[in-house]
Design an enzyme around this catalytic site. Structure first.
Site, PDB file in Angstrom:
ATOM      1  N   ASN A 256       0.842  -1.197   0.000  1.00 15.69           N
ATOM      2  CA  ASN A 256       0.000   0.000   0.000  1.00 15.69           C
ATOM      3  C   ASN A 256       0.875   1.244   0.000  1.00 15.69           C
ATOM      4  O   ASN A 256       2.094   1.149   0.005  1.00 15.69           O
ATOM      5  CB  ASN A 256      -0.975  -0.023   1.190  1.00 15.69           C
ATOM      6  CG  ASN A 256      -0.232  -0.070   2.505  1.00 15.69           C
ATOM      7  OD1 ASN A 256       0.502   0.854   2.854  1.00 15.69           O
ATOM      8  ND2 ASN A 256      -0.395  -1.174   3.236  1.00 15.69           N
TER       9      ASN A 256
ATOM     10  N   LYS B   2       7.975 -18.002 -10.196  1.00 15.22           N
ATOM     11  CA  LYS B   2       7.322 -16.830 -10.765  1.00 15.22           C
ATOM     12  C   LYS B   2       6.110 -17.274 -11.594  1.00 15.22           C
ATOM     13  O   LYS B   2       6.241 -18.185 -12.430  1.00 15.22           O
ATOM     14  CB  LYS B   2       8.329 -16.078 -11.650  1.00 15.22           C
ATOM     15  CG  LYS B   2       7.804 -14.771 -12.147  1.00 15.22           C
ATOM     16  CD  LYS B   2       8.821 -14.056 -13.010  1.00 15.22           C
ATOM     17  CE  LYS B   2       8.162 -12.905 -13.729  1.00 15.22           C
ATOM     18  NZ  LYS B   2       8.898 -12.457 -14.870  1.00 15.22           N
TER      19      LYS B   2
ATOM     20  N   PHE C  48      -4.034   3.695  14.449  1.00 10.74           N
ATOM     21  CA  PHE C  48      -4.249   4.659  13.371  1.00 10.74           C
ATOM     22  C   PHE C  48      -5.328   4.142  12.445  1.00 10.74           C
ATOM     23  O   PHE C  48      -5.417   2.937  12.205  1.00 10.74           O
ATOM     24  CB  PHE C  48      -2.942   4.893  12.586  1.00 10.74           C
ATOM     25  CG  PHE C  48      -2.038   5.841  13.304  1.00 10.74           C
ATOM     26  CD1 PHE C  48      -1.382   5.450  14.450  1.00 10.74           C
ATOM     27  CD2 PHE C  48      -1.892   7.152  12.869  1.00 10.74           C
ATOM     28  CE1 PHE C  48      -0.589   6.329  15.152  1.00 10.74           C
ATOM     29  CE2 PHE C  48      -1.097   8.042  13.553  1.00 10.74           C
ATOM     30  CZ  PHE C  48      -0.442   7.636  14.704  1.00 10.74           C
TER      31      PHE C  48
ATOM     32  N   LYS D 200     -13.188   0.925  15.545  1.00 13.41           N
ATOM     33  CA  LYS D 200     -11.862   0.323  15.773  1.00 13.41           C
ATOM     34  C   LYS D 200     -11.386   0.563  17.201  1.00 13.41           C
ATOM     35  O   LYS D 200     -10.809  -0.314  17.830  1.00 13.41           O
ATOM     36  CB  LYS D 200     -10.834   0.907  14.784  1.00 13.41           C
ATOM     37  CG  LYS D 200     -10.985   0.358  13.386  1.00 13.41           C
ATOM     38  CD  LYS D 200      -9.904   0.908  12.479  1.00 13.41           C
ATOM     39  CE  LYS D 200     -10.149   0.489  11.035  1.00 13.41           C
ATOM     40  NZ  LYS D 200      -9.354   1.244  10.083  1.00 13.41           N
TER      41      LYS D 200
END
Ligand code: FMN
Length: 402
Positions: free
Chosen positions: A210, A286, A321, A335
């Site tokens: 991310n 892969k 966070f 949360k």
């Protein structure tokens, strides 16, 4: 006793700085002075040498008496606090843009992030109020997290009356001294900080990650170090840092490390952006390109903060966070409850000017006791400083009660 590096630039208020140096020495500190060439036209280096009992540094290149030294590096390493007073509009502009064309401005760039820099502007009021100077000062304070001591209103040397006067040396000496005292504020506290984005490998070359840069977590580390807290940093292996960190890759690895260190932690700051999902099956080879679509099955990762609720001791403070693009308050509160956090710091990731990869942020903090506070747009360092003050206050109250 601390080591204080005083940077003096070419403003009329230079005449007050020998007194500042004297007052700092009276408080028991060791003082060294860097001057710009312009400053040396206002007050002689000899004056500063006499009041500090140390040599004065002006030129990085001149043949020096200590040939092994590189002054712009060594002086900031030596210093516990760096003060620039008076700071001219010229030097402020150079610092704002990263110019390092003399010993003083080079030392600013070479300063380790955890060491405080206090800047005291002083100049004619029209110069001070100019858009350029205001923008530069905003940058120093809000983007770089430096401490600005505002000039006061009074009779200026140019015979104008207005803002721009350097505060009296006694006031400045107290301000610097307080900064030093507060530098030891966290020395009895163990902090665990997690930072950066986790990586979930699909095959040996591809992974899911991310946009988290880890800057917020590193800002926490800077403040913790500045205030002498004990720091353990666990961060993504793509983060470059001088802190002695434990590097991890996946959410599971991060979880293992957090479990290992959390026992010995007083305050946990969980800024890491943990992937909610990972590839259900890792391919050892892969994955080859083919003509058909492929489907990637994802499986849930551990919710680290939720899992940690069973490890949490009563005196510990856990700060989470929440990066949200909608229903910020509702999601953050959920949360906070579910994960039994003491505080959750929520930021709106739909805004491009703050958050991911930016050096600034604007957040809302929700507390377990129902308080909600907004922290206006500021550098991540400023935000970290404010959040830590709250977290430490909660920690100290818990300790008092138990
Ligand atoms: C008599 C005199 C007084 C000055 N006072 C100031 C001042 O108070 N503040 C300021 O920003 N510049 C002041 N300047 C301008 C600076 O000296 C000039 O911008 C210089 O380039 C600053 O160099 P430095 O930032 O490397 O020290 C003054 C200049 C003169 C000639």
């Amino acid at each position: 006793m601390s080591n204080i590096l005083v940077g003096v630039t070419g403003g009329i208020a230079c005449y007050k700085i020998p007194t500042l140096c004297r007052r700092l020495r009276d408080k028991g500190h060791d003082v060294k002075v860097i001057m710009t060439e312009s400053a040396s036209k206002f007050v002689t280096p000899l004056t500063f040498e006499s009041v500090t009992h140390n040599m004065v540094y002006i030129d990085d290149f001149k043949e020096n008496e200590e040939p092994d030294n590189i002054y712009h590096i060594d002086l900031v390493k030596w210093a516990d606090v760096f003060v620039i007073a008076p700071a001219t509009a010229n030097t402020i502009a150079k610092i704002a843009t990263g110019i390092a064309d003399n010993l003083l401005t080079s030392a600013v760039l070479a300063k380790p992030a955890e060491k405080p820099l206090i800047i005291v502007p002083s100049m004619n009021s029209i110069m001070y109020e100019s858009i350029q100077n205001k923008k530069n000062l905003y940058r120093l304070s809000n983007e770089y997290g430096y401490n600005i001591v505002d000039p006061v209103v009074g009779n200026l040397a140019c015979q104008d009356v207005g803002v721009g006067k350097l505060p009296e040396p006694e006031f400045l000496a107290d301000t610097v001294h307080e900064k030093i005292i507060s530098a030891g504020d966290y020395k009895d506290i163990n902090f665990l900080v997690t930072a950066g984005a986790t990586k979930e490998f699909i095959d040996p070359v591809r992974y899911i990650t991310n946009r988290s840069s880890g800057k917020m977590g590193l800002a926490f580390c800077d403040i913790i170090k500045r205030k002498s807290g004990t720091l353990k940093l666990i961060c993504s292996d793509s983060i470059k840092t001088d802190y002695n960190a434990v590097f991890v890759c996946s959410a599971e690895e991060l979880f293992e490390k957090v479990k290992a260190y959390v026992e010995n932690t007083d305050i946990l700051i969980m800024t890491a952006a943990v992937a909610d999902y990972r590839a259900a099956k890792y391919s050892d080879n892969k994955i080859k390109k083919s003509d058909s679509n492929i489907f990637l099955e994802l499986t849930k990762n551990p919710d680290i903060l939720k899992e940690l609720t069973s490890y949490k001791r009563k005196q510990q403070v856990f700060v989470g966070f929440a990066a949200e693009s909608e229903n910020l308050q509702k999601n953050a509160m959920k949360k906070l409850m579910e994960k039994k956090l003491d505080m959750i710091v929520a930021n709106d990731i739909s805004r491009r000017d703050i958050g991911f990869d930016s050096s600034e942020n604007e957040v809302t903090v929700f507390f377990a006791d129902g308080r909600v506070i907004n922290i206006d747009k500021a550098s991540k360092q400023k935000i970290a400083e404010i959040i830590l003050e709250y977290a430490v206050e909660i920690y100290r109250n818990k300790k008092k009660i138990s």
